[in-house]
Structures are given as C-alpha cells and as structure tokens.
Design an enzyme around this catalytic site. Structure first.
Site, PDB file in Angstrom:
ATOM      1  N   ARG A  11       0.865  -1.172   0.000  1.00  0.00           N
ATOM      2  CA  ARG A  11       0.000   0.000   0.000  1.00  0.00           C
ATOM      3  C   ARG A  11       0.908   1.231   0.000  1.00  0.00           C
ATOM      4  NH1 ARG A  11      -3.794   2.506   4.806  1.00  0.00           N
ATOM      5  NH2 ARG A  11      -4.640   4.193   3.538  1.00  0.00           N
ATOM      6  N   HIS A  12       0.495   2.277  -0.701  1.00  0.00           N
ATOM      7  CA  HIS A  12       1.274   3.518  -0.699  1.00  0.00           C
ATOM      8  C   HIS A  12       1.440   4.043   0.724  1.00  0.00           C
ATOM      9  CE1 HIS A  12      -2.204   6.056   0.159  1.00  0.00           C
ATOM     10  NE2 HIS A  12      -2.873   5.336  -0.726  1.00  0.00           N
ATOM     11  N   ARG A  63       0.470   8.955  -5.720  1.00  0.00           N
ATOM     12  CA  ARG A  63       0.940   8.494  -4.408  1.00  0.00           C
ATOM     13  C   ARG A  63       1.492   7.076  -4.485  1.00  0.00           C
ATOM     14  NH1 ARG A  63      -4.686   9.098  -4.501  1.00  0.00           N
ATOM     15  NH2 ARG A  63      -5.966   7.327  -3.836  1.00  0.00           N
ATOM     16  N   GLU A  85      -7.243   3.336  -7.115  1.00  0.00           N
ATOM     17  CA  GLU A  85      -8.132   3.137  -5.969  1.00  0.00           C
ATOM     18  C   GLU A  85      -9.593   3.191  -6.423  1.00  0.00           C
ATOM     19  OE1 GLU A  85      -8.874   1.709  -3.368  1.00  0.00           O
ATOM     20  OE2 GLU A  85      -7.872   2.801  -1.748  1.00  0.00           O
ATOM     21  N   HIS A 149      -3.249   0.689  -3.479  1.00  0.00           N
ATOM     22  CA  HIS A 149      -4.023   1.453  -2.496  1.00  0.00           C
ATOM     23  C   HIS A 149      -4.669   0.552  -1.449  1.00  0.00           C
ATOM     24  CE1 HIS A 149      -3.496   4.811  -5.254  1.00  0.00           C
ATOM     25  NE2 HIS A 149      -3.666   3.907  -6.191  1.00  0.00           N
TER      26      HIS A 149
END
Length: 190
Positions: A11-12, A63, A85, A149
């Site tokens: 995940r970022h 991101r 996302e 995400h």
C-alpha cells in the site's frame, strides 16, 4: 477457488489527505514526510524480493507511483489503470467528518471504508471495483509486486484468501509493510 501467482502487495505510504482523514479515491494527494518514511521501510523489506526480479505493477495515481519509486529503488514498473483506488464519486475530497455531517444515512449504513467508498453517490460501486481488480489478477502469470491502495489491497487480498466482502472490509490496511499473498494465505512483512 482460483489460484494466483505469488503477490507482494504494498500500500502507498501515508498522504497529506490520509493525515487529514480526507477521502482521496482517484484524486491526487502527495505523500507526507511519514509516507516517504513508510516507503523507505518498504524499500528495506523489498531488497531480497527484488533480487528475484519479479514483475512490478503500479497504480497510475501519483501516491502509488512515488511509493513505488522509493520502495522499489527505481525498478521498472508497469502502470496498470486497473490498480487505481476505488472511485468514491461525490465523496472524493470530503473529510470523514464532512461525510458524517452531510450524508448521515450513507455514513450510518456503511461503517467500513470499503463499504463507504463503494456506496458513494456517482462512485464506482463494489461490483465494478471487484471486477476490475479480479481482471488484473487473472492475467498474472508469474510472481509479481503490486504497489497500489488500501481498499484495492483489501479486495485483492480478500480474493486470494477467499473472503466475503464483509470480511475483506475488516482486513488490516497498514502502510510501510508488505502483504505476501501465496496459495490462499497471507503473511505480513514489517
């Protein structure tokens, strides 16, 4: 249950909007200093994994791409739009307290972030979101790194683990770690 190749899911790192409890969905927000630190933590964990030369995929959103650049040390990544996302429609850009105040019925009926995003007016909805993620997963033929995400990760991990939507919504959603998905199981590297 469908079988998938091994997936290392990242995940970022935390974004400025994450810190503000503001819904991003498919809008952009920069990584915070803490978020860049999360990506550096992932870089330490990724070194031995990258030595295996897995195929790396990343969401088109900034991101995730910035996280991938740091965490994967500049390794080549395939940008796949299916890894964006969930589109949270009219909720994008709102803070969680604003959603609670302005849309109390939607807020009350959707206690998890996954349900809230998927119930958003003019949003993508769960069925479309799930189908998009599954279509990506079904083309994987070899061990792969995915940088994307939180909600996407909950659904992707849930698909591998054979979980219901309600169970997916309860999965942890950490930053600065790696979720290793293999043979219907999940391992957390941190």
């Amino acid at each position: 249950m469908t079988s998938f190749p091994k997936i290392w899911f990242l995940r970022h790192g935390q974004t400025e909007w994450n810190a503000e409890k503001r819904i991003q969905g498919q809008l952009e927000s920069q990584l915070s200093p803490l978020g860049r630190s999360h990506a550096r933590q992932q870089a330490e964990l990724m070194r031995p994994i990258l030595a295996q030369e897995p195929t790396c995929y990343v969401s088109p959103l900034g991101r995730a791409r910035e996280t991938a650049e740091i965490a994967l040390g500049g390794a080549e990544c395939i940008i796949d739009p299916r890894l964006a996302e969930a589109h949270a429609g009219d909720l994008q850009g709102m803070t969680l307290p604003e959603v609670e105040a302005q849309l109390p019925e939607i807020w009350a009926a959707n206690p998890s972030h996954l349900d809230l995003f998927c119930a958003a007016p003019n949003g993508e909805g769960y069925g479309n979101f799930h189908a998009r993620i599954l279509s990506f997963m079904q083309v994987l033929t070899e061990p792969s790194v995915v940088v994307a995400h939180g909600l996407l990760g909950q659904v992707m991990r849930g698909i591998v683990l054979g979980l219901s939507r309600q169970e997916m919504a309860k999965l942890s959603n950490q930053q600065g770690c790696i979720y290793v998905l293999e043979e219907g199981r999940e391992q957390l590297l941190q």
